[in-house]
Motif scaffolding. Structure first.
Motif, PDB file in Angstrom:
ATOM      1  N   LEU A 252       0.780  -1.213   0.083  1.00 48.38           N
ATOM      2  CA  LEU A 252       0.049   0.099   0.001  1.00 48.38           C
ATOM      3  C   LEU A 252       0.900   1.372  -0.058  1.00 48.38           C
ATOM      4  O   LEU A 252       1.486   1.391   0.993  1.00 48.38           O
ATOM      5  N   VAL A 253       0.905   2.123  -1.047  1.00 46.24           N
ATOM      6  CA  VAL A 253       1.707   3.237  -1.195  1.00 46.24           C
ATOM      7  C   VAL A 253       1.291   4.404  -0.948  1.00 46.24           C
ATOM      8  O   VAL A 253      -0.088   4.615  -0.892  1.00 46.24           O
ATOM      9  N   PHE A 254       1.893   5.265  -0.565  1.00 48.39           N
ATOM     10  CA  PHE A 254       1.342   6.798  -0.339  1.00 48.39           C
ATOM     11  C   PHE A 254       2.061   7.743  -1.115  1.00 48.39           C
ATOM     12  O   PHE A 254       3.400   7.594  -1.181  1.00 48.39           O
ATOM     13  N   GLU A 255       1.632   9.138  -1.389  1.00 45.72           N
ATOM     14  CA  GLU A 255       2.229  10.161  -2.208  1.00 45.72           C
ATOM     15  C   GLU A 255       2.419  11.235  -1.576  1.00 45.72           C
ATOM     16  O   GLU A 255       3.384  11.994  -1.964  1.00 45.72           O
ATOM     17  N   LYS A 256       1.476  11.728  -0.815  1.00 46.89           N
ATOM     18  CA  LYS A 256       1.257  13.113  -0.101  1.00 46.89           C
ATOM     19  C   LYS A 256       1.769  12.907   1.271  1.00 46.89           C
ATOM     20  O   LYS A 256       1.640  12.148   2.053  1.00 46.89           O
ATOM     21  N   PRO A 257       2.884  13.966   1.633  1.00 48.95           N
ATOM     22  CA  PRO A 257       3.115  14.005   3.175  1.00 48.95           C
ATOM     23  C   PRO A 257       1.969  14.006   4.154  1.00 48.95           C
ATOM     24  O   PRO A 257       2.281  13.550   5.151  1.00 48.95           O
TER      25      PRO A 257
ATOM     26  N   GLN B 272       0.323  10.510   8.353  1.00 51.32           N
ATOM     27  CA  GLN B 272      -0.181  10.110   9.724  1.00 51.32           C
ATOM     28  C   GLN B 272      -1.418   9.297   9.467  1.00 51.32           C
ATOM     29  O   GLN B 272      -1.282   8.137  10.357  1.00 51.32           O
ATOM     30  N   ALA B 273      -2.031   9.337   8.264  1.00 48.82           N
ATOM     31  CA  ALA B 273      -3.260   8.204   8.215  1.00 48.82           C
ATOM     32  C   ALA B 273      -2.638   6.889   8.000  1.00 48.82           C
ATOM     33  O   ALA B 273      -3.267   5.869   8.669  1.00 48.82           O
TER      34      ALA B 273
END
Length: 415
Positions: free
Chosen positions: A144-149, A153-154
């Motif tokens: 599960l990847v994320f892009e936004k700083p 937290q989420a």
């Protein structure tokens, strides 16, 4: 006059759950009749995301969705769409869903999903190993990847929740993501890796291989539309467009179409609705990803398969009769832009829509009712493929009058 049963048990529904159950029951010595209006595996089992989602132990919604719901519903291409014409019919289901977001029922749902998921990987390994097709499943984890700083937290909160539910999970830095999946965009900031998950390289072939094994074990298939049925002293009679089908028992496992037959046989109205899901198959993309990757912000999954890369996701509530909105499938390609160093090719791409059978507490019905003449296995929402093999093992025990683990959580009479 009641005719002599032609089978010990009729399994209605030849998707992944029904076929796996039919094979299990045949191996237990039952004469099994498998019935479906389509050829085996032609429904939701044909086009699912192919992800063994054992990490997904939470219900399909939680309280956080209430803040996001208006904006999501106003976006026709967003991850959730409600056809307003369908709202009057869907309203009772959504009301039940909201009631199940209260702390006590929500925790019951988490415990029920987790129990099934914890047994799913081992059950699939046993099932595919027993038919000599272990290569159809790759236990290589998922990301599960994320892009936004501001998403960090989420992501950390999700990691904590997963750990509290004993879900194996590791935080991966951006560098670790690049090393494991070098074709992903260098702008990704990291992600969560779930090592005890994996993917099926061809979900439809899995159904076909299980069906061939079932036939070799004596299962007989009839392509017929079952419109109703009734119970009697000798078992059950099913009314179909191919005539009456008689058996000592029946297993209702026809996914999103299970409510009508369940009501006819048991008198119980089940609050079953369908989440319409879409995929876009990209046949030219065979080397992009080593394992399934989901985007936290974009809310869709990409799974590498034998025939290419499958982009899947979105939830649409519009019932069983409305035509598909295939632009939602093509939207998945637009969502993928920016996740890779180079955009994915849509040459030869094919869209698809299928029905996920969902109950408002996110738990399936797995039960034995009506003095054992009726068995039930449906309502697995997004986790039909994940939970099919373990469901088959539980159904096998129920058919032998034995209770599966924590089976009370999945009883019909909870509604």
């Amino acid at each position: 006059m009641v005719q002599t049963p032609e089978a010990d048990i009729a399994v209605v529904g030849a998707g992944i759950v029904g076929v796996a159950c039919a094979l299990q029951l045949a191996r237990q010595g039952r004469r099994v009749l498998l019935v479906d209006r389509q050829a085996p595996g032609q429904g939701a089992s044909w086009g699912n995301a192919g992800h063994l989602a054992t990490e997904q132990v939470f219900p399909i919604a939680d309280l956080s969705i209430l803040k996001r719901l208006p904006r999501m519903l106003l976006d026709p291409m967003g991850p959730l769409r409600l056809d307003w014409k369908y709202l009057p019919k869907a309203l009772p289901w959504f009301t039940r869903l909201l009631l199940n977001l209260r702390p006590a029922p929500f925790q019951r749902s988490v415990a029920g999903i987790r129990t099934l998921n914890e047994g799913s990987l081992g059950a699939w390994q046993r099932l595919l190993g027993s038919i000599g097709r272990s290569e159809l499943f790759q236990e290589d984890g998922s990301l599960l990847v994320f892009e936004k700083p501001e998403s960090r937290q989420a992501l950390e909160a999700l990691r904590t929740r997963m750990q509290q539910q004993a879900v194996p999970v590791d935080f991966w830095s951006a560098e670790t993501v690049r090393e494991a999946a070098p074709q992903l965009s260098p702008s990704l900031l990291g992600g969560l890796f779930f090592p005890r998950t994996g993917h099926f390289i061809d979900p439809y072939r899995v159904v076909c291989e299980l069906f061939e094994a079932a036939k070799a074990s004596g299962v007989r298939f009839v392509q017929a539309q079952v419109d109703g049925g009734q119970l009697h002293s000798a078992g059950v009679s099913l009314a179909s467009d191919q005539g009456t089908l008689n058996a000592r028992q029946v297993l209702v496992s026809c996914g999103a179409h299970s409510a009508k037959l369940t009501a006819a046989l048991t008198g119980k109205r089940v609050p079953l609705d369908t989440e319409r899901g879409y995929h876009l198959m990209l046949p030219g993309e065979h080397q992009r990803l080593p394992f399934a990757v989901t985007s936290l912000e974009r809310k869709f999954i990409m799974t590498p398969m034998a025939e290419g890369l499958r982009l899947a996701g979105t939830v649409e509530f519009a019932g069983l009769e409305a035509p598909p909105s295939m632009q939602r499938a093509w939207q998945l390609h637009r969502l993928s832009k920016g996740l890779f160093r180079h955009d994915l090719s849509i040459d030869g791409a094919t869209p698809w829509m299928g029905f996920r059978p969902s109950l408002p507490d996110s738990l399936p019905v797995i039960d034995r009712v009506c003095d054992g003449r009726v068995l039930l296995a449906f309502g697995h929402q997004h986790l039909g493929l994940t939970q099919a093999a373990v469901t088959a093992e539980w159904v096998g025990r129920l058919a032998e009058r034995a209770a599966g683990p924590a089976v009370g959580a999945y009883r019909l009479d909870r509604f």
